[in-house]
Design a protein around this motif. Sequence first.
Motif, mmCIF file in Angstrom:
data_model
loop_
_atom_site.group_PDB
_atom_site.id
_atom_site.type_symbol
_atom_site.label_atom_id
_atom_site.label_comp_id
_atom_site.label_asym_id
_atom_site.label_seq_id
_atom_site.Cartn_x
_atom_site.Cartn_y
_atom_site.Cartn_z
ATOM 1 N N LYS A 138 0.856 -1.186 0.000
ATOM 2 C CA LYS A 138 0.000 0.000 0.000
ATOM 3 C C LYS A 138 0.889 1.232 0.000
ATOM 4 C CE LYS A 138 -3.647 -2.464 2.211
ATOM 5 N NZ LYS A 138 -4.371 -2.791 3.420
ATOM 6 N N GLY A 139 0.247 2.331 -0.275
ATOM 7 C CA GLY A 139 1.007 3.576 -0.200
ATOM 8 C C GLY A 139 1.575 3.972 -1.546
ATOM 9 N N PRO A 140 2.223 5.106 -1.529
ATOM 10 C CA PRO A 140 2.733 5.666 -2.778
ATOM 11 C C PRO A 140 3.792 4.763 -3.404
ATOM 12 C CG PRO A 140 3.032 7.193 -0.932
ATOM 13 C CD PRO A 140 2.538 5.924 -0.371
ATOM 14 N N LEU A 141 3.612 4.540 -4.668
ATOM 15 C CA LEU A 141 4.478 3.618 -5.387
ATOM 16 C C LEU A 141 5.947 4.017 -5.329
ATOM 17 C CD1 LEU A 141 4.539 1.147 -7.157
ATOM 18 C CD2 LEU A 141 4.020 2.574 -9.123
ATOM 19 N N VAL A 142 6.195 5.272 -5.637
ATOM 20 C CA VAL A 142 7.590 5.724 -5.704
ATOM 21 C C VAL A 142 8.264 5.555 -4.351
ATOM 22 C CG1 VAL A 142 9.097 7.690 -6.128
ATOM 23 C CG2 VAL A 142 7.048 7.356 -7.518
ATOM 24 N N GLU A 143 7.549 5.932 -3.316
ATOM 25 C CA GLU A 143 8.141 5.816 -1.991
ATOM 26 C C GLU A 143 8.380 4.366 -1.606
ATOM 27 O OE1 GLU A 143 6.349 8.106 1.203
ATOM 28 O OE2 GLU A 143 6.039 9.723 -0.265
#
Lengths: 1176, 357
Positions: B152-157
Amino acid sequence: MPGKLKAKIVAGRHLPVMDRASDLTDAFVEVKFGNTTFKTDVYPKSLNPQWNSEWFKFEVDDEDLQDEPLQITVLDHDTYSANDAIGKVYIDIDPLLSSEAATVISGWFPIYDTIHGIRGEINVLVKVELFNDLNRFRQSSCGVKFFCTTSIPRCYRAVMVHGFVEELVVNEDPEYQWIDRIRTPRASNEARQRLISLMSGELQRKIGLKVLEMGGNAVVGYLQCFDLEGESGLVVRAIGTACTLDKLSNTYTPATAINPCNSSPSKDIKDSPQAVPSALGCRSTHSSPVHSASSRLSQGFSVSVPTLLFAGMKHRHRSSDGPRARQCRAGFGEEAPGVPLSSGPPTPLRAQTFSSFSPSKSYSRQSSSSDTELSLTPKTARICLSPSSPTLQSKSSPIPTTKALRSTTPPPLHVSQSDTAMLRKSVSFSEDLLLAASGMGSGGSAGKEAGPLKALLRQQTQTALEQREFPFFTLTSFPPGFLLHVGGVVSARSVKLLDRIHNPALGNTRSYKLLDWNSFTADEPETRDAWWEEIRQEIKSHAKALGCHAVVGYSESTSICEEVCILSASGTAAILSSRFMQDSALDTEHRLSRQQASVFTSGAEKGEGDMGSTASLGFEDLMSPGCAFCHIPYDELNMPFPAQLTYCHCCRRYKVPDVLFTTIDLPTEANVTGKGCLIQARLCRTKKKAQGEGNATAISNLLPFLEYELHTQLMNKLKLRSMNALFGLRIQISVGENMLLGLASATGVYLTALPSPGGIQIAGKTPSDITYEQHISNMQKKINDTIAKNKELYEINPPDLVEEVIGSPIPEPRQRSRLFRSHSESSDEVSELDLSHGKKDAFVLEIDDTDAVEDIHSLLTDAPTPPGFYSCNTEIMPGIYNWTSALQMFTSVRVFRLSNVNLTNQGLNKVFNDLCENLLKSLYFKLRSMVPCCLCHVNFTVAVPEDELIQVAVTAVAMSFDKDQTQENGRQSIDKNLMKAITENEDQLQFPLELSAESSSNPLNSAKGLSEVSGPLPSARVSSLEKASPLPEGRSRSLRSNRSYAGSSVTVVKMTPLSFIPGTKIIKYLGIINMFFIRETTSLREEGGVSGFLHSFIAEVFAMVRAHVAALGGNAVVSYNMKECVFMENPNKNQAQCLINVSGDAVIFVRESELEATPPQPHSASAQTSSSGEGT
Amino acid sequence: MSMELDVFVGNTTIIDEEVYQLWLDGHSVSDAVRMRLESDALSECEASGEVLHSDTMDQYRTFQMCERLLHCPSKLANQLLFQIPAHRQAMLIERYYEFDHTFAREVLGKKLSKGTKKDLDDISLKTGVALKSCRRQFDNFKRVFKVVEELKGPLVENVQHHFLLSDSLARDYAAVVFFANSRFETGKRKLQYLSFQDFAFCAGQLISYWTVGAVDNMMEDMDVDLEKEFLHDLKDLKVLVNDKDMLDQHKSLVCYQLKGKIKAFSEMEANFKNLSRALINIASKLTNTKDVRDLFIDLVEKFIEPCRSDKWTVGDLTLFLTHYTSTAHTLEMFRFQILWERYMGVIKSCILKMYHD
């Protein structure tokens, strides 16, 4: 029951997948100490288990604490079948037993499996609660500190140096037990690892006991070695120097080096006659100067003499020895300025005759003793008994080969080696040599028989007195004032046949019994002890021949091939400050109460007082400190070997030899011109394959020649570099089935005190032939060019030389025109000196045979080090002071296969030479990014693992230095300006004295000392390279960039073979690291072949060493040494096995820059824990 | 006579960046030695072939041993086997995960499966990237994809956190993962002119504005998939073309704004309805997975190609899209302002990025 060991298993990480189905592991841990085992729960289905176990408590004897390692086994639980072992961790808890070392062991340890290597890591906490044991008869020696460092450790002060301690233990090698046929390789390897760990523990404990008996509290220069004797067993032996050390309250050690003291040695003048004669007396009782061939013969071969017969002698011996031994014990305070006196060594020049000097000139401190000593008593026979076992295993016949060697040719002074050959043949051979000798039967010595006899009678509880029979010191560098004069290298070798132990007890103990080897080793250590004893006696007598009463920089080694074993010992004959030997009163007091350090301190102060007063007597008061150790210790009328003596070029008062060879480090106070460099002599000799005694004979016949040629090579190379002294000389002879390898490494320097070496002149034998002459003159030119180049390279511009030959090519005038040379030299020297130059011409190499051609060839094939590189095998490189703290320790191993079986000696030599040269070249290339840098402590080890294999292993450290920064410190100025140096030294002398007197009471004062002294030290400049690495843990974490390294919890641990890290202060020694690993593979190809296998193994060994150090709370290993690297392969079976033994001292260091800024914060082990916990 | 064994192990692992690159590029040891011999940088060291060979072998072995750790970069910082200063670790990781854009361009949008892996030799031939290197890059894609896919969460991060990569490299990986996940068509001949960077930019736009994470500030769903609801809502935009009045009004507004400002005004005027229809149709079809995959080919075929044939300049296009987007707000009947903005914002920047030869 004086100890409680507590262990807690915290967590694991990066475990291997043990269950293919789930790709996970059900891990649990067994914690074992002695015979007690605890288990953790199974942590199911995880590669990063968190056990967080309770504290497992073991209540044990401190004896066991010392012997046993804590054994942690990680297993994979399997419901239906046997649990699979993942790997093990052995933790040596010895560091926890000393109050001054580590308090807790805590951190991530690699889980090691002998087949698979490192498989994940485990976080462990270990603590020890020790109860005081007042039992006088205890067998443990907890609290005795061990140091691998061969100098007084940096944050300690030596109160007393007691002397030599040695011990060995023997056991069967599990690898050769019958059970090995049915157990797995893993079980066998683990049995061996465990056994060796136990044996080293026991050994250390026993040595500790001896130290306690002597009244010491530490062993410095501890060197432990394994002899894998195959069928006949496993020997673990150790030597060291017992000391009483005081921890400096301040983190700074005064005087470690920087301050040459130049007060005078008055005391030793008084004392030495006293001390030495007593030794002599003892000696004479035993020395049977039998030197006829016949007697030798009869004795040589396994004459077994009833033990009883000698019991009486033994007694005598002991009693006479007693006092002397005690006197030899030297104690000193580090800060006490002693007088470095001393003198020089013998130098063997070819084709020179012995030149004598007017004796009146030199005050010979040792005259009485040396007279007696050098009376040309030929070497005596040694009586050797084969100990009770029926085999012939220990007969040693004194083979005067050495002596012969010494005399025939330029006595390679350093080679006072004795081969104890076992056979008649060798005896007669030596006889021939002896005849050929020019009648200089130099320093034979007596009292050979004492050793073996003693050994026979020796009991487990040998008294300290007897031990001190050997005034040996494993130290290689000394507190100022301790080392007075240096005589030269002494060495002894002996060839022995290993034999299977025929001990009835063995039959019963065949089955694998780890803890109970005492039952069957009763006999064997005796044998081995006797062997070593014999050699030590020999060394001692050689030292005497050089007019010296002590041997420093002492080490022992073996080379084993099948059942033949070469035992070698070498050291540097020296005269130590005799002031220490007189402290008998002190000594008794000392014995009475070991704890009363104050007594010694006062003793030391007293010593200083004495020195001060004697200094006023004006004895040698003009002697500059930097040259005293070069002055000859022996009587120049009775020189043990031919040497050219001249007056010291520094003080012009005392005689010095023209060349000086030593096994020690360059004394810090020494005056050196220019820089030094690594000099190696390499030699390969073919040998016929043979068995048993025949083989031993062949080897002992070859040895003298090998040594002689190595010596000649060293000499030539030294001259070629225009240098006149060798330090850190280490000669390794390795024996294989069909060849002998000899490798001598040393650091050449130009000692200002010694005369400048002549050039090398080549003389042809048949001058008629024009082309031949041309050839010769070509070679001559090449050599001259090389010498000139080298002078420039190493910045060797001795002042007198410069005056001498301005503007002309330096070497040539010296060689070609004697007239010119002597004229010019006399111009700036006292006229009396002329005498000494009469014979000192260029070193002549005659090309009359292939050998000479070979010599010259090897001379000229040594590639120069690339620009920006220097190399040495000593701790520090003279002429380089401004080290940065960038350092890179490395190990490189090469194995070369000779495919051409019928190689000649020359062919072999070339191969071997190229192998070493190429290895060096590769090192320079690899480390090119560190330029300007110096490879320090370059330690080559050669071996012949199989018929056609040559193995060379190198461990060294590359240290960068700052080229531009010309730092004017005390040491440099010594080189440049002697007068200035002296005054500076005097200035510097002040505060160490002050410090020592008041350090305990006046912290302010010592702090002042600190700041003052740190000035002249190598700068603490932190290079850019450095920034990346090892700040103490906490700091580095806070500095971590915002890039998220998921909790980088790995402490950076520096490793170095040196005893220090430039730009830093060692603030705490955490204990000795002594680890032994075996790695085996049955899938060699899959692991990247032999190179891949060894590469990862060495990397794993480094990793385990670092992990242990980090767990102790340390951030560096100093005096790191890879003592053993035995590699065996069987590519056809896709198998390989390797054994590695490493040692070193775990320490905490802080940067000097930080030390100034903030008070040192030894990051404690608990800090360590928390940080490492993060990493999970 | 031969060297049977030759190793060098430093306490601090020595890494020669140049050799590392050669290794990453998939050169054999002998090739690497040859190339090093030819390079000028080493000429001053006077290193012989032998020395270089030994050094290269050592380095290659070291890299091979490190490779296992590089597969899980966070392990590199924790492992005990190699002592490597942090900045060197970062270099090792970054270089290991760097990829050739030409290679990535070939793989973009393909399923990261065994099947694709078998085609790597063709790709290697086509791109000139050594097969070994192709495999490493492909495996990197696959590894990153596998790890990030379910997070989950932002892909880049996520990429950055798990693989410790630099920001720009993490973005590139996000693009690769995004394309692989949605399987956008990129292989058609008409799309061949587009570079990896073009697509990576578009992917960035899509990730930033069209995924769930874009509006919802993450948590709920992952960044890898486009927001279903949003795609569904896009159907509502049809009104812009279906409603005749609105279309006319929109056109006149745009024309009014652009008159005199763009060179291709007449072409624009003539083509407005087609262009608008194209964009709206693309929007309305995005509920279909198949059509989502064809997003880029559709953009090219339906919009970019017509413009290009009319010789629009980039400036013309920029102005057109700007006003085409903004004037819609002034349409009285148009209620989907936010939706429109979200759609057009991405479409506009993608088209602009893709509008070149």
